[in-house]
Design an enzyme around this catalytic site. Structure first.
Site, mmCIF file in Angstrom:
data_model
loop_
_atom_site.group_PDB
_atom_site.id
_atom_site.type_symbol
_atom_site.label_atom_id
_atom_site.label_comp_id
_atom_site.label_asym_id
_atom_site.label_seq_id
_atom_site.Cartn_x
_atom_site.Cartn_y
_atom_site.Cartn_z
ATOM 1 N N ALA A 4 -14.237 -22.367 23.941
ATOM 2 C CA ALA A 4 -13.445 -22.812 25.095
ATOM 3 C C ALA A 4 -13.134 -24.303 24.930
ATOM 4 O O ALA A 4 -13.702 -24.978 24.061
ATOM 5 C CB ALA A 4 -14.225 -22.595 26.384
ATOM 6 N N LYS A 5 -12.246 -24.799 25.723
ATOM 7 C CA LYS A 5 -11.978 -26.245 25.762
ATOM 8 C C LYS A 5 -11.280 -26.562 27.071
ATOM 9 O O LYS A 5 -10.566 -25.720 27.619
ATOM 10 C CB LYS A 5 -11.075 -26.651 24.585
ATOM 11 C CG LYS A 5 -11.152 -28.105 24.233
ATOM 12 C CD LYS A 5 -12.381 -28.418 23.397
ATOM 13 C CE LYS A 5 -12.462 -29.860 22.979
ATOM 14 N NZ LYS A 5 -13.481 -30.063 21.944
ATOM 15 N N GLY A 6 -11.468 -27.795 27.549
ATOM 16 C CA GLY A 6 -10.802 -28.184 28.776
ATOM 17 C C GLY A 6 -10.299 -29.604 28.679
ATOM 18 O O GLY A 6 -10.645 -30.356 27.762
#
Ligand code: NAD
Length: 444
Positions: A134-136
């Site tokens: 994931a990444k944000g």
């Protein structure tokens, strides 16, 4: 930035986007600049073709499973209300809960976050840790905010994505321009709704609230471990090698420190202001002290100034790009003289440049292996939080080295068996593991 009348945001303001359309992954038209997501897809496709990967699996893995996009107001110190946009992209969780950092940067786009989330899936699979990718990010220049504004922005963003994160769902961590303080605010915000061991919801926390010893230096240490492993296979005596490092931030500075310990002579370093070259060697302590005093590495006593572009083309044995993406391209790859490149940064090399380097016989340790020390130590932090038992720095270090050496050995073996460069080898190894998990879980 638009100015909005004061209205408190709530979860209904979140927009759960459909995952990307086929259109987004369409081939580039002439003259268009490739995005990081284009690069990520191209790297994936190279491995998928060699593996003759099931088209259904390809379809799933080319797109993040879920992307959350949020718009939220923050009240500035002077009373203005500014609206910010942020994202969390969850690419794949076949191997375990989603894991990946959150960056605060003016250039954050949904496209960048998608690419980074996909790279996290491969990185965790390569490292053999039980996480997905994931990444944000929030599109913001955090340097322009006061501490109080930054805290409000951090808490608002995290409260909006709290719907989809959690110690067993998705575990964020620091990335560009976020740090252990940001993680402390995130964890505290989350604890307002979930008081049941909230420590494990984020990693990269301060030690006093469940951080791990060794996390700060982990990525740089991992870069050094992979360089040592590569040198063993390539029969390079590290004590007779020279190195240039682009970027003297967290990754670059610790890579310098550990490579120096391994006997490598670092002759050039740089940061956003430019670089310094000293043919008889730059000691980690001298450049760290100079940077602390002046704020940059330029004008290091006894050094020659060089540009960041010149640094990449120096006549050294080892090159560590540890700052920005897309710095080694088809234009300069032919001029790179290092025999070994270790990607401290995420995405510093374009796919065309990979081919040029491979043909020249340059060994390149890809980002998803070389800089996986950070997420591997994040995993160790999460394990410590869940068991409420904390390890010494030596124990963390030993576990990290074991993870990195195994990952290196698997990637090396896969690339040798398939006669491909280490990036494609790493992808084949990672995609193989994720596919096996998806199949056994009954997704395909
Ligand atoms: P950082 O902010 O601590 O350091 C970045 C460094 O790059 C600074 O020295 C900065 O001056 C320099 N820089 C900025 N613009 C530059 C330019 N135009 N030319 C040359 N240098 C420039 O960031 P970091 O945590 O060291 O991250 C660096 C890279 O490593 C990023 O790609 C990041 O995603 C990746 N990475 C970091 C970690 C981690 O644990 N910190 C883990 C994996 C990957």
């Amino acid at each position: 930035m638009e100015i909005f009348p004061g209205r408190v945001s709530n979860l209904e303001d979140c927009l759960l986007l459909e995952t990307t359309s086929k259109h987004e992954a369409a081939p580039m038209s002439m003259g268009m600049q490739k995005t990081q997501y284009d690069m990520a897809l191209e790297q994936f496709q190279r491995a998928a073709d060699i593996m003759k990967l099931d088209p259904n699996v390809q379809e799933i893995l080319r797109k993040p499973r879920r992307i959350l996009s949020v718009n939220f107001p923050v009240k500035m110190d002077d009373g203005r209300i500014l609206l910010y946009q942020g994202f969390r992209s969850q690419h794949n969780n076949a191997l375990g809960p989603y894991k990946g950092g959150i960056r605060f940067h003016p250039n954050v786009t949904i496209d960048e976050v998608k690419a980074l989330s996909m790279w996290m899936t491969w990185k965790c699979a390569v490292a053999g840790i039980p996480f997905g990718g994931a990444k944000g990010g929030v599109t913001v220049n955090p340097k322009g905010l006061s501490r109080a504004e930054l805290e409000k922005l951090s808490r608002s963003f995290f409260s909006l994505i709290s719907e989809i994160v959690g110690p067993f769902r998705d575990i964020p961590a620091p990335d560009v321009y976020t740090d252990s303080q940001t993680m402390a605010w995130f964890m505290d915000e989350y604890s307002k709704n979930d008081r049941n061991n909230p420590f494990a919801v984020v990693t990269g926390k301060p030690l006093i609230i469940g951080g791990s010893l060794g996390r700060d230096s982990a990525t740089g240490r991992g870069v050094s471990v992979t360089v040592e492993e590569a040198a063993r296979h390539l029969k390079m005596d590290l004590k007779k090698t020279t190195c240039a490092i682009q970027g003297f931030g967290n990754v670059g500075s610790y890579a310098h420190m550990f490579l120096e310990e391994a006997g490598v002579k670092v002759v050039a370093v740089s940061d956003s202001k430019g670089g310094a070259l000293k043919k008889n060697g730059i000691w980690f302590n001298e450049v760290a002290a100079h940077k602390k005093k002046t704020g940059n590495v330029l004008s290091l006593p006894g050094s020659e100034p060089i540009t960041n572009e010149e640094l990449l083309e120096l006549d050294v044995d080892i090159l560590v790009p540890a700052a920005l993406e897309d710095v080694i391209t088809d234009e300069n790859a032919g001029k790179i003289r290092a025999k070994l490149v270790a990607e401290g940064a995420n995405g510093p090399t374009a796919p065309e440049a990979d081919d040029i380097l491979f043909k020249k016989g340059v060994t390149l340790i890809p980002d998803i292996l070389a800089n996986s020390g950070g997420v591997s130590t994040s995993y160790l932090e999460w394990v410590q939080n869940l068991q409420h038992l904390y390890w010494s720095a030596e124990e963390v270090d030993q576990r990290l080295k074991t993870i990195m050496k195994k990952a290196f050995a698997e990637v090396w073996k896969t690339s040798q068996e398939n006669n491909v460069n280490m990036r494609t080898g790493a992808y084949i190894y990672a995609i193989g593991k994720v596919t096996e998990a998806m199949k056994i879980r009954g997704w395909v």
